[in-house]
Design a protein around this motif. Sequence first.
Motif, mmCIF file in Angstrom:
data_model
loop_
_atom_site.group_PDB
_atom_site.id
_atom_site.type_symbol
_atom_site.label_atom_id
_atom_site.label_comp_id
_atom_site.label_asym_id
_atom_site.label_seq_id
_atom_site.Cartn_x
_atom_site.Cartn_y
_atom_site.Cartn_z
ATOM 1 N N ASN A 130 0.668 -1.298 -0.001
ATOM 2 C CA ASN A 130 0.140 -0.026 -0.020
ATOM 3 C C ASN A 130 0.792 1.320 -0.108
ATOM 4 N N GLY A 131 2.024 1.064 -0.369
ATOM 5 C CA GLY A 131 3.015 2.198 -0.612
ATOM 6 C C GLY A 131 2.797 3.147 -2.005
ATOM 7 N N LEU A 132 4.153 3.453 -2.511
ATOM 8 C CA LEU A 132 4.013 4.032 -3.794
ATOM 9 C C LEU A 132 5.258 3.513 -4.711
ATOM 10 N N PHE A 133 4.705 3.571 -6.075
ATOM 11 C CA PHE A 133 5.711 3.105 -6.986
ATOM 12 C C PHE A 133 5.900 3.950 -8.102
ATOM 13 N N ALA A 134 7.089 4.062 -8.557
ATOM 14 C CA ALA A 134 7.348 4.925 -10.078
ATOM 15 C C ALA A 134 8.107 4.046 -10.887
ATOM 16 N N THR A 135 7.964 4.038 -12.065
ATOM 17 C CA THR A 135 8.657 3.362 -13.279
ATOM 18 C C THR A 135 9.146 4.275 -14.263
ATOM 19 N N THR A 136 10.386 4.648 -14.480
ATOM 20 C CA THR A 136 10.871 5.294 -15.190
ATOM 21 C C THR A 136 11.680 4.807 -16.332
ATOM 22 N N TYR A 137 11.411 4.960 -17.737
ATOM 23 C CA TYR A 137 11.973 4.228 -18.938
ATOM 24 C C TYR A 137 13.008 5.228 -19.394
ATOM 25 N N LEU A 138 14.034 4.584 -19.629
ATOM 26 C CA LEU A 138 15.282 5.341 -20.295
ATOM 27 C C LEU A 138 15.371 4.942 -21.716
ATOM 28 N N ALA A 139 15.123 5.892 -22.515
ATOM 29 C CA ALA A 139 15.272 5.487 -24.232
ATOM 30 C C ALA A 139 16.440 5.683 -24.615
ATOM 31 N N PRO A 140 17.030 5.144 -25.668
ATOM 32 C CA PRO A 140 18.364 4.969 -26.080
ATOM 33 C C PRO A 140 18.941 6.676 -26.067
ATOM 34 N N SER A 141 18.414 7.647 -26.327
ATOM 35 C CA SER A 141 18.801 8.881 -26.519
ATOM 36 C C SER A 141 19.243 9.443 -25.031
ATOM 37 N N ASP A 142 18.761 8.880 -23.954
ATOM 38 C CA ASP A 142 18.542 9.483 -22.779
ATOM 39 C C ASP A 142 20.257 9.386 -21.950
ATOM 40 N N TYR A 143 20.325 10.278 -20.915
ATOM 41 C CA TYR A 143 21.655 10.330 -20.171
ATOM 42 C C TYR A 143 21.285 8.832 -19.380
ATOM 43 N N HIS A 144 22.339 7.969 -18.972
ATOM 44 C CA HIS A 144 21.853 6.751 -18.632
ATOM 45 C C HIS A 144 22.809 6.430 -17.173
ATOM 46 N N ARG A 145 23.058 7.447 -16.665
ATOM 47 C CA ARG A 145 23.530 7.250 -15.079
ATOM 48 C C ARG A 145 22.411 7.556 -14.233
ATOM 49 N N VAL A 146 22.141 6.806 -13.200
ATOM 50 C CA VAL A 146 20.942 6.937 -12.567
ATOM 51 C C VAL A 146 21.669 7.634 -11.021
ATOM 52 N N HIS A 147 20.752 8.175 -10.456
ATOM 53 C CA HIS A 147 21.284 9.124 -9.220
ATOM 54 C C HIS A 147 20.144 8.882 -8.132
ATOM 55 N N MET A 148 20.634 9.357 -7.037
ATOM 56 C CA MET A 148 19.770 9.209 -5.781
ATOM 57 C C MET A 148 18.514 10.163 -5.546
ATOM 58 N N PRO A 149 17.314 9.937 -5.273
ATOM 59 C CA PRO A 149 16.569 10.896 -5.004
ATOM 60 C C PRO A 149 16.544 11.549 -3.875
ATOM 61 N N CYS A 150 17.085 10.945 -2.820
ATOM 62 C CA CYS A 150 17.271 11.580 -1.463
ATOM 63 C C CYS A 150 18.470 11.007 -0.778
ATOM 64 N N ASP A 151 19.018 11.481 0.170
ATOM 65 C CA ASP A 151 20.210 10.910 0.982
ATOM 66 C C ASP A 151 19.772 9.509 1.352
ATOM 67 N N GLY A 152 20.731 8.701 1.336
ATOM 68 C CA GLY A 152 20.320 7.372 1.642
ATOM 69 C C GLY A 152 21.893 6.497 2.211
ATOM 70 N N THR A 153 21.299 5.408 2.918
ATOM 71 C CA THR A 153 22.608 4.664 3.294
ATOM 72 C C THR A 153 22.195 3.294 2.931
ATOM 73 N N LEU A 154 23.064 2.724 1.958
ATOM 74 C CA LEU A 154 22.792 1.498 1.303
ATOM 75 C C LEU A 154 22.908 0.557 2.482
ATOM 76 N N ARG A 155 21.687 -0.412 2.376
ATOM 77 C CA ARG A 155 21.818 -1.613 3.330
ATOM 78 C C ARG A 155 21.959 -2.993 2.724
ATOM 79 N N GLU A 156 21.321 -3.119 1.350
ATOM 80 C CA GLU A 156 21.319 -4.282 0.815
ATOM 81 C C GLU A 156 21.172 -3.815 -0.723
ATOM 82 N N MET A 157 21.969 -5.096 -1.521
ATOM 83 C CA MET A 157 21.825 -5.082 -2.979
ATOM 84 C C MET A 157 21.765 -6.632 -3.348
ATOM 85 N N ILE A 158 20.737 -6.702 -4.050
ATOM 86 C CA ILE A 158 20.246 -8.139 -4.540
ATOM 87 C C ILE A 158 20.410 -8.260 -6.150
#
Length: 298
Positions: A130-158
């Motif tokens: 019951n939270g929120l989601f957002a899906t962003t599609y990157l087209a071939p012409s786009d800038y392809h680096r991904v950045h943080m939407p807020c400050d965060g501490t990484l806890r897990e990568m799967i």
Amino acid sequence: MLDSIKIKLQYWLPKLALTRLAGWGAEKQAGGLTRLVVKAFARYYRVNMQEAQNPDLASYATFNEFFVRPLREGARPILAEPHVLTLPADGAISQLGPIHGDQIFQAKGHHYSLEALLAGNYLLAELFRNGLFATTYLAPSDYHRVHMPCDGTLREMIYVPGDLFSVNPLTAANVPNLFARNERVICVFDTAIGPMVQILVGATIVGSIETVWAGTVTPPREGIIKRWTYPAEGMADAIELAKGEEMGRFKLGSTVINLFTPGSVQFAPQLHNGTITRMGAAFAEIAAVPNAAATPQT
């Protein structure tokens, strides 16, 4: 008729072999051939090289070097307001909105579950019911680096192995459970608004997915789920990333999915399906700050 053929080809073509071939070619220093391919790609997709730190197409030694080109300073200003989260990537909003129970909307007629997206991690999935989601599609012409939407501490990568379907809007509208069946890298962060997930989804001819803390996560593609855990904020070796800081990249384009807990944020009102996104612009506003932001370690 043509769309139907395109979808059928998604099932019939040897996607893994094509992806390996594309990844191999994109890393080759082929001199004049590389320059020709880069120039043709930039022209066909109308890539805006004036935004690039290095606008000289002929100077890129490999296609991948061109594809993950950094932007010039100031090309994507990051909104500084502390209560505003910023968009993680250039692209377009595919879908965004509420998660109904554990169901995420993919496209007309298609939903997929949180638990499937999060590789069966039901404890993590429960946080985003019951939270929120957002899906962003990157087209071939786009800038392809991904950045943080807020400050965060990484806890897990799967790392989750999976199919390599295209993730363009046509495929999203016609292939069930697309994002829960494709290869993906799930990144779980502790933030001031509670746990936040940012997922980098693979696709056909995406040669690799990389993060700034681990480098290349895929390939190799070993067909098994891999999981890494990291220290909490303030501990030695904790991985802390600031809002707007780069966290990963695609070598050939794909999709980013963000998950937020219930009541934590409200999406910016100008965002809707099809909205063009620019990294650093307004994504959401903080709606509430939880008393505890613990991410379960399973």
